[in-house]
Design a protein around this motif. Structure first.
Motif, PDB file in Angstrom:
ATOM      1  N   HIS A 154      -6.003 -21.781   6.529  1.00 30.12           N
ATOM      2  CA  HIS A 154      -5.963 -23.025   7.382  1.00 30.12           C
ATOM      3  C   HIS A 154      -4.590 -22.818   7.837  1.00 30.12           C
ATOM      4  CE1 HIS A 154      -8.013 -26.914   7.481  1.00 30.12           C
ATOM      5  NE2 HIS A 154      -5.606 -27.218   7.036  1.00 30.12           N
ATOM      6  N   PRO A 155      -4.389 -23.330   9.311  1.00 27.64           N
ATOM      7  CA  PRO A 155      -2.988 -23.004   9.484  1.00 27.64           C
ATOM      8  C   PRO A 155      -2.572 -24.421   8.555  1.00 27.64           C
ATOM      9  CG  PRO A 155      -4.922 -23.365  11.088  1.00 27.64           C
ATOM     10  CD  PRO A 155      -5.447 -23.510   9.783  1.00 27.64           C
ATOM     11  N   GLY A 156      -0.657 -24.172   8.710  1.00 21.18           N
ATOM     12  CA  GLY A 156       0.272 -25.403   8.036  1.00 21.18           C
ATOM     13  C   GLY A 156       1.071 -24.598   8.212  1.00 21.18           C
ATOM     14  N   SER A 157       2.341 -25.668   7.627  1.00 22.94           N
ATOM     15  CA  SER A 157       3.986 -24.602   7.648  1.00 22.94           C
ATOM     16  C   SER A 157       4.055 -23.760   6.776  1.00 22.94           C
ATOM     17  CB  SER A 157       4.879 -25.950   7.092  1.00 22.94           C
ATOM     18  OG  SER A 157       4.129 -26.170   5.581  1.00 22.94           O
ATOM     19  N   HIS A 158       3.598 -23.283   6.013  1.00 24.38           N
ATOM     20  CA  HIS A 158       3.366 -22.013   5.423  1.00 24.38           C
ATOM     21  C   HIS A 158       2.860 -20.909   6.283  1.00 24.38           C
ATOM     22  CE1 HIS A 158      -1.265 -23.199   5.167  1.00 24.38           C
ATOM     23  NE2 HIS A 158      -1.277 -21.824   4.695  1.00 24.38           N
ATOM     24  N   HIS A 159       2.044 -21.058   7.475  1.00 24.62           N
ATOM     25  CA  HIS A 159       1.297 -20.039   7.763  1.00 24.62           C
ATOM     26  C   HIS A 159       1.604 -19.081   7.767  1.00 24.62           C
ATOM     27  CE1 HIS A 159      -3.242 -19.431   9.151  1.00 24.62           C
ATOM     28  NE2 HIS A 159      -3.069 -18.441   7.766  1.00 24.62           N
ATOM     29  N   SER A 160       3.058 -18.537   8.499  1.00 22.17           N
ATOM     30  CA  SER A 160       3.654 -17.728   9.295  1.00 22.17           C
ATOM     31  C   SER A 160       4.447 -17.276   8.610  1.00 22.17           C
ATOM     32  CB  SER A 160       5.370 -17.614  10.490  1.00 22.17           C
ATOM     33  OG  SER A 160       4.379 -18.697  11.650  1.00 22.17           O
ATOM     34  N   GLN A 161       5.351 -17.693   7.697  1.00 22.92           N
ATOM     35  CA  GLN A 161       5.848 -16.724   6.395  1.00 22.92           C
ATOM     36  C   GLN A 161       4.610 -16.064   5.238  1.00 22.92           C
ATOM     37  OE1 GLN A 161       8.062 -20.413   4.871  1.00 22.92           O
ATOM     38  NE2 GLN A 161       9.815 -18.178   4.462  1.00 22.92           N
ATOM     39  N   TRP A 162       3.586 -17.276   4.940  1.00 22.53           N
ATOM     40  CA  TRP A 162       2.590 -16.117   4.064  1.00 22.53           C
ATOM     41  C   TRP A 162       1.295 -15.092   4.926  1.00 22.53           C
ATOM     42  CZ3 TRP A 162       0.517 -16.777  -0.728  1.00 22.53           C
ATOM     43  CH2 TRP A 162      -0.862 -16.525  -0.275  1.00 22.53           C
ATOM     44  N   LEU A 163       1.275 -15.151   6.135  1.00 25.22           N
ATOM     45  CA  LEU A 163       0.707 -14.000   6.671  1.00 25.22           C
ATOM     46  C   LEU A 163       1.757 -12.012   7.092  1.00 25.22           C
ATOM     47  CD1 LEU A 163      -1.059 -15.655   9.839  1.00 25.22           C
ATOM     48  CD2 LEU A 163      -1.610 -14.066   7.539  1.00 25.22           C
ATOM     49  N   SER A 164       3.212 -13.331   7.066  1.00 21.16           N
ATOM     50  CA  SER A 164       3.800 -11.835   7.304  1.00 21.16           C
ATOM     51  C   SER A 164       4.555 -11.643   5.758  1.00 21.16           C
ATOM     52  CB  SER A 164       5.574 -12.545   7.689  1.00 21.16           C
ATOM     53  OG  SER A 164       6.073 -13.743   6.902  1.00 21.16           O
ATOM     54  N   SER A 165       3.854 -12.047   5.195  1.00 21.00           N
ATOM     55  CA  SER A 165       4.631 -12.054   3.417  1.00 21.00           C
ATOM     56  C   SER A 165       3.260 -10.492   2.545  1.00 21.00           C
ATOM     57  CB  SER A 165       4.769 -12.338   2.527  1.00 21.00           C
ATOM     58  OG  SER A 165       3.603 -13.399   2.323  1.00 21.00           O
ATOM     59  N   VAL A 166       3.489  -9.789   1.707  1.00 22.02           N
ATOM     60  CA  VAL A 166       2.691  -8.814   0.626  1.00 22.02           C
ATOM     61  C   VAL A 166       2.977  -9.925  -0.569  1.00 22.02           C
ATOM     62  CG1 VAL A 166       1.353  -8.160   2.681  1.00 22.02           C
ATOM     63  CG2 VAL A 166       3.787  -6.758   1.477  1.00 22.02           C
ATOM     64  N   PRO A 167       2.090  -9.136  -1.823  1.00 23.27           N
ATOM     65  CA  PRO A 167       1.710  -9.384  -2.223  1.00 23.27           C
ATOM     66  C   PRO A 167       2.591  -7.619  -2.920  1.00 23.27           C
ATOM     67  CG  PRO A 167       0.248  -9.301  -2.418  1.00 23.27           C
ATOM     68  CD  PRO A 167       1.021  -9.199  -1.248  1.00 23.27           C
ATOM     69  N   GLY A 168       3.287  -8.207  -4.547  1.00 25.77           N
ATOM     70  CA  GLY A 168       3.702  -7.223  -4.987  1.00 25.77           C
ATOM     71  C   GLY A 168       4.805  -6.239  -4.430  1.00 25.77           C
ATOM     72  N   GLU A 169       5.076  -5.420  -5.248  1.00 23.60           N
ATOM     73  CA  GLU A 169       5.549  -4.220  -4.426  1.00 23.60           C
ATOM     74  C   GLU A 169       5.281  -3.545  -3.195  1.00 23.60           C
ATOM     75  OE1 GLU A 169       9.104  -3.276  -5.288  1.00 23.60           O
ATOM     76  OE2 GLU A 169       8.814  -4.810  -7.277  1.00 23.60           O
ATOM     77  N   MET A 170       6.151  -3.103  -2.577  1.00 22.84           N
ATOM     78  CA  MET A 170       5.320  -2.347  -0.585  1.00 22.84           C
ATOM     79  C   MET A 170       6.080  -1.661  -0.631  1.00 22.84           C
ATOM     80  SD  MET A 170       5.674  -4.588   3.333  1.00 22.84           S
ATOM     81  CE  MET A 170       6.627  -6.018   1.280  1.00 22.84           C
ATOM     82  N   HIS A 171       5.314   0.109  -0.082  1.00 21.08           N
ATOM     83  CA  HIS A 171       5.499   0.437   0.044  1.00 21.08           C
ATOM     84  C   HIS A 171       6.832   0.967   1.825  1.00 21.08           C
ATOM     85  CE1 HIS A 171       5.783   5.355   1.967  1.00 21.08           C
ATOM     86  NE2 HIS A 171       5.331   5.289   1.013  1.00 21.08           N
ATOM     87  N   PRO A 172       8.061   1.017   1.352  1.00 16.29           N
ATOM     88  CA  PRO A 172       9.258   1.125   2.608  1.00 16.29           C
ATOM     89  C   PRO A 172       8.818   1.445   3.644  1.00 16.29           C
ATOM     90  CG  PRO A 172       9.247   3.438   0.914  1.00 16.29           C
ATOM     91  CD  PRO A 172       8.217   2.158   0.080  1.00 16.29           C
ATOM     92  N   ALA A 173       7.524   2.533   4.098  1.00 17.67           N
ATOM     93  CA  ALA A 173       6.786   2.761   5.223  1.00 17.67           C
ATOM     94  C   ALA A 173       5.386   1.128   5.658  1.00 17.67           C
ATOM     95  CB  ALA A 173       5.695   3.447   5.267  1.00 17.67           C
ATOM     96  N   LEU A 174       5.100   0.450   4.365  1.00 13.97           N
ATOM     97  CA  LEU A 174       4.410  -0.538   5.823  1.00 13.97           C
ATOM     98  C   LEU A 174       5.533  -1.772   5.701  1.00 13.97           C
ATOM     99  CD1 LEU A 174       1.787  -1.477   5.562  1.00 13.97           C
ATOM    100  CD2 LEU A 174       2.228  -2.864   2.860  1.00 13.97           C
ATOM    101  N   GLN A 175       6.215  -1.415   5.390  1.00 12.50           N
ATOM    102  CA  GLN A 175       7.433  -3.018   5.380  1.00 12.50           C
ATOM    103  C   GLN A 175       8.224  -2.198   6.551  1.00 12.50           C
ATOM    104  OE1 GLN A 175       9.106  -5.062   2.851  1.00 12.50           O
ATOM    105  NE2 GLN A 175       9.272  -6.073   5.270  1.00 12.50           N
ATOM    106  N   LYS A 176       8.420  -1.636   6.706  1.00 11.53           N
ATOM    107  CA  LYS A 176       9.123  -0.879   8.193  1.00 11.53           C
ATOM    108  C   LYS A 176       8.186  -1.227   9.476  1.00 11.53           C
ATOM    109  CE  LYS A 176      11.881   2.888   7.063  1.00 11.53           C
ATOM    110  NZ  LYS A 176      11.791   4.298   7.469  1.00 11.53           N
ATOM    111  N   ALA A 177       6.333  -1.115   9.547  1.00 12.55           N
ATOM    112  CA  ALA A 177       5.651  -1.123  10.589  1.00 12.55           C
ATOM    113  C   ALA A 177       5.364  -2.360  10.153  1.00 12.55           C
ATOM    114  CB  ALA A 177       4.194  -0.514   9.597  1.00 12.55           C
ATOM    115  N   LEU A 178       4.777  -3.677   9.090  1.00 15.59           N
ATOM    116  CA  LEU A 178       5.278  -5.147   9.151  1.00 15.59           C
ATOM    117  C   LEU A 178       6.167  -5.671   9.959  1.00 15.59           C
ATOM    118  CD1 LEU A 178       3.860  -6.284   5.465  1.00 15.59           C
ATOM    119  CD2 LEU A 178       2.442  -6.053   7.746  1.00 15.59           C
ATOM    120  N   GLU A 179       7.709  -5.332   9.329  1.00 15.30           N
ATOM    121  CA  GLU A 179       8.534  -5.903  10.164  1.00 15.30           C
ATOM    122  C   GLU A 179       8.708  -5.456  11.808  1.00 15.30           C
ATOM    123  OE1 GLU A 179      12.238  -3.971   8.744  1.00 15.30           O
ATOM    124  OE2 GLU A 179      12.009  -5.303   6.806  1.00 15.30           O
ATOM    125  N   TYR A 180       8.262  -4.506  12.526  1.00 15.99           N
ATOM    126  CA  TYR A 180       7.789  -3.921  13.413  1.00 15.99           C
ATOM    127  C   TYR A 180       7.014  -4.933  14.388  1.00 15.99           C
ATOM    128  CZ  TYR A 180       8.027  -1.143  17.838  1.00 15.99           C
ATOM    129  OH  TYR A 180       8.021  -0.907  18.934  1.00 15.99           O
TER     130      TYR A 180
END
Length: 274
Positions: A154-180
């Motif tokens: 559901h769209p809202g004030s949180h939506h962009s941050q929520w979609l750009s985040s992932v729970p728990g520890e993240m593999h550094p390679a995945l972090q690079k891909a998400l940021e890009y």
């Protein structure tokens, strides 16, 4: 106005039946968000004595805490799934995911698209209320899944941050891909280049996306672009073609197909009902 009801520590689930020309009582939820999902018919909701929303089968309504509202029908009966979620629990889930204080979460009044996930959770919980046998841990998992669905769909004030985040520890390679992806979603993106900048093979990258986010890279990119498109549709008067291209879609037809598949209506129709 009979209904089924099941209460959890942080939420309530009810099914409301309304006869033709029926209505529930004008009421307010002081500390809860309420999700209204039509199961049968196309009910209405009056909000704060002024705004009236007519819900179709591809829509759901979210009312904010302290919003005075009532559901009602006209000539046809309706059955409505009502999901109440405590504001403090919603904020806690968001805080745990984003690692920051989220403040008040402002949802769009109407969301468009499938609500099957909400229905499946409600069915499981209502079965539990009738037959028992599910332990507290399972109930807590269902309640958490309910809130995750709301924050994801559901769209809202949180939506962009929520979609750009992932729970728990993240593999550094995945972090690079998400940021890009979030930096360059409007540009042409390909799996080979994402893998190259991440420093791993594309097969490893796909596995990381599936295991951590639950989506393939292409699906995730599509979600980011659609979220950005919705933001532009609701906050600006720009032409749909410009919105599609600036969100990163290579053609208007590709955008139309993706938008209709996710939200159940065209971009132009979505803008009108918001």
């Amino acid at each position: 106005m009979p209904y089924l009801k099941f209460e959890l520590p942080n939420s309530k689930i009810r099914i409301l039946h309304l006869d033709p020309m029926g209505s529930d009582v004008l009421h307010t939820h002081q500390d809860e968000y309420q999700i209204s999902i039509p199961l049968v018919g196309n009910p209405y909701c009056e909000m704060n004595h002024t705004k009236v929303v007519h819900l179709s089968q591809h829509q759901r309504l979210v009312t904010m805490p302290e919003t005075t509202h009532r559901h009602f029908t006209q000539e046809q009966p309706a059955k409505i799934l009502l999901l109440d979620v405590k504001a403090k629990f919603l904020q806690k889930v968001l805080r745990d995911r984003l690692h920051c204080e989220p403040g008040t979460i402002e949802f769009a009044t109407v969301g468009v698209g499938s609500s099957d996930g909400f229905r499946k959770i409600a069915e499981a919980l209502l079965r539990q209320s009738m037959f028992g046998g599910t332990d507290a841990a399972q109930l807590a998992e269902w309640e958490l899944e309910l809130v995750n669905l709301l924050l994801s769909l559901h769209p809202g004030s949180h939506h962009s941050q929520w979609l750009s985040s992932v729970p728990g520890e993240m593999h550094p390679a995945l972090q690079k891909a998400l940021e890009y992806i979030h930096d360059t979603y409007a540009e042409e993106l390909c799996l080979d280049y994402l893998a190259e900048i991440s420093g791993i093979s594309k097969f490893h990258l796909i596995r990381l996306f599936r295991e951590t986010i639950g989506q393939t890279p292409s699906h995730y990119i599509n979600e980011v672009r659609l979220t950005r498109a919705v933001e532009m549709l609701t906050a600006t008067d720009r032409e749909v073609t410009d919105v599609a291209l600036d969100a990163g879609f290579g053609s208007l037809s590709t955008f139309h197909r993706a938008f209709k598949k996710k939200y159940g209506v065209s971009a132009g129709q979505y803008r009108k009902i918001r």
